[in-house]
Design a protein around this motif. Structure first.
Motif, PDB file in Angstrom:
ATOM      1  N   LEU A  78      36.678  -0.438  -9.509  1.00 43.70           N
ATOM      2  CA  LEU A  78      37.259  -0.550 -10.722  1.00 43.70           C
ATOM      3  C   LEU A  78      37.335   0.812 -11.364  1.00 43.70           C
ATOM      4  CD1 LEU A  78      36.047  -3.953 -12.086  1.00 43.70           C
ATOM      5  CD2 LEU A  78      38.358  -3.378 -11.346  1.00 43.70           C
ATOM      6  N   ARG A  79      38.423   1.396 -11.660  1.00 40.80           N
ATOM      7  CA  ARG A  79      38.695   3.068 -12.033  1.00 40.80           C
ATOM      8  C   ARG A  79      38.708   2.650 -13.671  1.00 40.80           C
ATOM      9  NH1 ARG A  79      35.991   5.402  -8.124  1.00 40.80           N
ATOM     10  NH2 ARG A  79      37.003   5.436  -6.205  1.00 40.80           N
ATOM     11  N   PHE A  80      38.251   3.616 -14.327  1.00 39.11           N
ATOM     12  CA  PHE A  80      38.548   3.662 -15.655  1.00 39.11           C
ATOM     13  C   PHE A  80      40.005   3.963 -15.840  1.00 39.11           C
ATOM     14  CE2 PHE A  80      38.664   6.419 -19.788  1.00 39.11           C
ATOM     15  CZ  PHE A  80      37.910   5.410 -20.662  1.00 39.11           C
ATOM     16  N   ILE A  81      40.426   3.314 -17.077  1.00 39.53           N
ATOM     17  CA  ILE A  81      41.894   3.616 -17.493  1.00 39.53           C
ATOM     18  C   ILE A  81      41.863   4.486 -18.687  1.00 39.53           C
ATOM     19  CG2 ILE A  81      43.877   2.315 -18.314  1.00 39.53           C
ATOM     20  CD1 ILE A  81      42.842  -0.312 -17.081  1.00 39.53           C
ATOM     21  N   PRO A  82      42.273   5.749 -18.613  1.00 41.08           N
ATOM     22  CA  PRO A  82      42.309   6.487 -19.446  1.00 41.08           C
ATOM     23  C   PRO A  82      43.445   5.963 -20.708  1.00 41.08           C
ATOM     24  CG  PRO A  82      43.520   7.479 -17.783  1.00 41.08           C
ATOM     25  CD  PRO A  82      43.023   6.283 -17.264  1.00 41.08           C
ATOM     26  N   LEU A  83      43.215   6.780 -22.037  1.00 40.00           N
ATOM     27  CA  LEU A  83      43.937   6.447 -23.270  1.00 40.00           C
ATOM     28  C   LEU A  83      45.235   7.264 -23.085  1.00 40.00           C
ATOM     29  CD1 LEU A  83      43.916   4.902 -25.876  1.00 40.00           C
ATOM     30  CD2 LEU A  83      43.226   7.042 -26.697  1.00 40.00           C
ATOM     31  N   TYR A 124      29.299  -6.256  -5.814  1.00 43.95           N
ATOM     32  CA  TYR A 124      29.620  -6.630  -4.557  1.00 43.95           C
ATOM     33  C   TYR A 124      30.892  -6.763  -3.999  1.00 43.95           C
ATOM     34  CZ  TYR A 124      24.741  -8.178  -3.672  1.00 43.95           C
ATOM     35  OH  TYR A 124      23.175  -8.449  -3.658  1.00 43.95           O
ATOM     36  N   ILE A 125      31.958  -6.884  -5.174  1.00 41.54           N
ATOM     37  CA  ILE A 125      33.354  -7.067  -5.027  1.00 41.54           C
ATOM     38  C   ILE A 125      34.005  -5.996  -5.170  1.00 41.54           C
ATOM     39  CG2 ILE A 125      35.263  -8.416  -5.850  1.00 41.54           C
ATOM     40  CD1 ILE A 125      33.394 -10.504  -6.942  1.00 41.54           C
ATOM     41  N   TYR A 126      33.910  -5.107  -5.924  1.00 42.93           N
ATOM     42  CA  TYR A 126      34.690  -3.757  -6.279  1.00 42.93           C
ATOM     43  C   TYR A 126      33.571  -2.742  -5.720  1.00 42.93           C
ATOM     44  CZ  TYR A 126      37.420  -6.793  -8.960  1.00 42.93           C
ATOM     45  OH  TYR A 126      38.254  -7.848  -9.378  1.00 42.93           O
ATOM     46  N   ARG A 127      33.659  -2.144  -4.371  1.00 41.98           N
ATOM     47  CA  ARG A 127      32.775  -1.569  -3.638  1.00 41.98           C
ATOM     48  C   ARG A 127      32.990  -0.201  -4.018  1.00 41.98           C
ATOM     49  NH1 ARG A 127      30.328  -4.501   0.553  1.00 41.98           N
ATOM     50  NH2 ARG A 127      29.429  -2.602   0.814  1.00 41.98           N
ATOM     51  N   GLU A 128      32.108   0.539  -4.721  1.00 40.62           N
ATOM     52  CA  GLU A 128      32.084   1.791  -5.097  1.00 40.62           C
ATOM     53  C   GLU A 128      31.308   2.753  -4.138  1.00 40.62           C
ATOM     54  OE1 GLU A 128      30.826   3.030  -8.959  1.00 40.62           O
ATOM     55  OE2 GLU A 128      32.045   1.659  -9.961  1.00 40.62           O
ATOM     56  N   ASP A 129      30.648   1.836  -3.118  1.00 48.33           N
ATOM     57  CA  ASP A 129      29.984   2.602  -2.093  1.00 48.33           C
ATOM     58  C   ASP A 129      30.851   2.652  -0.637  1.00 48.33           C
ATOM     59  OD1 ASP A 129      29.966  -0.276  -1.771  1.00 48.33           O
ATOM     60  OD2 ASP A 129      28.342  -0.060  -0.195  1.00 48.33           O
ATOM     61  N   LEU A 130      32.193   2.205  -0.864  1.00 42.86           N
ATOM     62  CA  LEU A 130      33.087   2.202   0.180  1.00 42.86           C
ATOM     63  C   LEU A 130      34.399   2.971  -0.335  1.00 42.86           C
ATOM     64  CD1 LEU A 130      32.776  -1.483   1.533  1.00 42.86           C
ATOM     65  CD2 LEU A 130      31.762   0.466   2.385  1.00 42.86           C
ATOM     66  N   PRO A 131      34.608   4.347  -0.027  1.00 47.85           N
ATOM     67  CA  PRO A 131      35.652   4.944  -0.699  1.00 47.85           C
ATOM     68  C   PRO A 131      37.008   4.427  -0.287  1.00 47.85           C
ATOM     69  CG  PRO A 131      34.450   6.299   0.808  1.00 47.85           C
ATOM     70  CD  PRO A 131      33.660   5.095   0.490  1.00 47.85           C
ATOM     71  N   ALA A 164      32.544  -7.269   4.689  1.00 45.09           N
ATOM     72  CA  ALA A 164      32.480  -6.760   3.246  1.00 45.09           C
ATOM     73  C   ALA A 164      33.342  -7.950   2.324  1.00 45.09           C
ATOM     74  CB  ALA A 164      33.226  -5.530   3.206  1.00 45.09           C
ATOM     75  N   ASP A 165      34.186  -8.529   3.067  1.00 45.88           N
ATOM     76  CA  ASP A 165      35.070  -9.670   2.749  1.00 45.88           C
ATOM     77  C   ASP A 165      33.950 -10.667   2.295  1.00 45.88           C
ATOM     78  OD1 ASP A 165      37.162  -8.126   2.484  1.00 45.88           O
ATOM     79  OD2 ASP A 165      38.139  -8.877   4.324  1.00 45.88           O
ATOM     80  N   TRP A 166      33.369 -11.134   3.377  1.00 46.73           N
ATOM     81  CA  TRP A 166      32.567 -12.165   3.239  1.00 46.73           C
ATOM     82  C   TRP A 166      31.680 -12.242   2.148  1.00 46.73           C
ATOM     83  CZ3 TRP A 166      29.115 -13.839   8.290  1.00 46.73           C
ATOM     84  CH2 TRP A 166      28.476 -15.270   7.900  1.00 46.73           C
ATOM     85  N   ILE A 167      31.107 -10.794   1.798  1.00 45.33           N
ATOM     86  CA  ILE A 167      30.001 -10.499   0.591  1.00 45.33           C
ATOM     87  C   ILE A 167      30.817 -10.930  -0.490  1.00 45.33           C
ATOM     88  CG2 ILE A 167      29.006  -8.888  -0.597  1.00 45.33           C
ATOM     89  CD1 ILE A 167      27.225 -10.267   1.692  1.00 45.33           C
TER      90      ILE A 167
END
Length: 467
Positions: A12-17, A337-344, A357-360
């Motif tokens: 989930l990325r930050f949405i800039p103003l 666990y869903i929005y995986r920042e460790d998986l670029p 990953a989908d299972w988790i």
């Protein structure tokens, strides 16, 4: 509302103003339609009138703000999803009108930046994030982890933005017009940060927090629609039908709600006992004067604790803090666990690793549903201890509708609309942050106590305005 997740997702990325006055103007023009008619399944609307009290206070604060004398934060109650629309109506239409009537000169547009939950764009759609960024919204990820982007952006806006900033200190809706959920400490902390930032810049503005209460009431008591809704809930839950014909109309509906609540609690207790192997004893109040409702509330609290423990055990979290604290930690754990920042690049994963990953992700989403059930009932205890009015009966019934919908549907459907509503907005007296900050310097314990006192006083102010 939240949809079932069956696969891992990008971070989930930050949405800039990207504030756009033209987009804001269009949104303001559409407000009467957005408030009155359901434009999205999750937005019941049906609000035909908005009244506001003590608005002169807010108009004078905007005058001082535009003169460079103060910085202020609006801390508004958040019982329903329509609250931001009501706040936008207050600022864009009611405040300028009162200012003209009171000969209060406002040089610039009356508006505010605002913080919103980053998770809203998950269930509402990416379009909402794009819209919010253009009308002054800053997304923040609720939970234990520090959201540096959101903190940095909100601090800059609070101290130097062209508008004040608005925050819902409850952190989320509770569906109850008459009860303020426990406040999160972030608003008080933002106030202290703003004072510090102004001090560092050798600026003399005073920092205040303005509490604003929002309540809703039905134009006409929704008894017939409530009868339909309770009948639907009774049928969907499998509760055996029973005629209740003793007492006045209000008492009959009250009895039906209590009977349905007791049935649902008993079913959920058996669910957790049988399938999650939880030890759930029969709860009997030790106080002779305890009412049946108090026993019901005790059972509800115990059940909420069990539901959170089931999720916490999966994510390896400790059961510490209030129900709200625990919900926020679970939300952040689930998202990790869903929005995986460790998986670029999740699309570049081998099929085997992608499948894992989908299972988790799918299992994390299922575990988070336990937490979502608890979220809906955090503040409901106070209502159950009092004789319910038509409005309160409707609010409790709608929370039960949410609960059953979360369990039986993969996507939470739009709430049924029980009738036309009116909104009552009350502007409270400003609470000085600068004075509290000045008196707490030089002692870390004093700072923590000042933050705690400020949060407590804000909670008291909001509750008094709706009482």
């Amino acid at each position: 509302m939240p949809r079932s997740i069956h696969s891992t997702q990008p971070p989930l990325r930050f949405i800039p103003l990207r504030f756009n006055p033209f987009i804001l103007k269009i949104t303001q023009c559409l407000l009467p339609l957005l408030l009155r008619f359901r434009t999205r399944p999750w937005l019941p609307a049906g609000i035909v009138n908005i009244e506001a009290r003590n608005v002169k206070v807010l108009a004078e604060l905007y005058q001082q703000f535009q003169a460079g004398k103060i910085r202020f934060l609006i801390a508004f109650r958040h019982p329903e999803v329509e609250d931001p629309l009501c706040m936008l109506y207050l600022l864009s239409r009611i405040v300028p009108k009162v200012a003209r009537q009171q000969n209060i000169e406002l040089k610039n547009r009356v508006h505010s930046y605002f913080l919103y939950d980053r998770g809203m764009t998950i269930w509402a759609g990416d379009w909402l994030g794009r819209l919010f960024s253009r009308i002054g919204g800053v997304p923040v990820r609720r939970g234990r982890r520090l959201d540096r982007k959101a903190i940095q952006t909100s601090r800059e806006l609070f101290a130097s933005g062209k508008f004040p900033i608005s925050v819902a200190p409850e952190g989320g809706t509770n569906g109850l017009s008459g009860v303020v959920s426990p406040l999160e400490p972030g608003v008080a902390q933002m106030g202290f940060w703003c004072v510090e930032d102004l001090q560092k810049a050798n600026r003399s503005e005073t920092v205040v927090i303005v509490p604003i209460a929002i309540q809703y009431r039905y134009v006409e008591p929704p008894w017939s629609k409530l009868d339909w809704l309770l009948s639907k809930l009774e049928f969907d839950s499998g509760l055996p039908m029973k005629e209740i014909d003793q007492g006045e109309q209000q008492e009959i509906y009250y009895q039906r709600i209590c009977r349905l609540a007791e049935y649902l609690i008993a079913e959920m207790e058996e669910f957790y006992r049988r399938f999650y192997h939880q030890d759930i004893p029969k709860i009997i109040s030790t106080e002779e004067s305890a009412s049946p409702n108090q026993v019901l509330i005790d059972r509800l609290h115990y059940l909420m604790n069990i539901a959170l423990q089931v999720a916490e055990q999966y994510f390896g979290l400790q059961s510490q803090g209030t129900f709200i604290d625990r919900c926020r930690r679970l939300e952040e754990a689930g998202w990790s666990y869903i929005y995986r920042e460790d998986l670029p690049d999740i699309n570049a994963l081998p099929l085997f690793k992608r499948g894992l990953a989908d299972w988790i992700a799918e299992e994390a989403d299922l575990r988070m549903r336990h937490m979502r059930l608890v979220e809906s009932f955090v503040a409901v205890s106070t209502y159950m201890q009092e004789q319910l009015t038509a409005d309160r009966c409707a609010e409790i019934a709608l929370l039960m509708f949410d609960m059953l919908s979360r369990i039986k549907d993969t996507t939470l459907p739009g709430r049924p609309r029980l009738g036309w509503k009116e909104a009552q907005i009350t502007v409270g007296e400003p609470i000085s942050v600068s004075d509290r900050w000045a008196s707490s310097q030089g002692d870390r314990h004093a700072v923590r106590q000042a933050l705690s006192d400020l949060t407590r006083d804000l909670q008291i102010a909001l509750q008094k305005m709706i009482d």
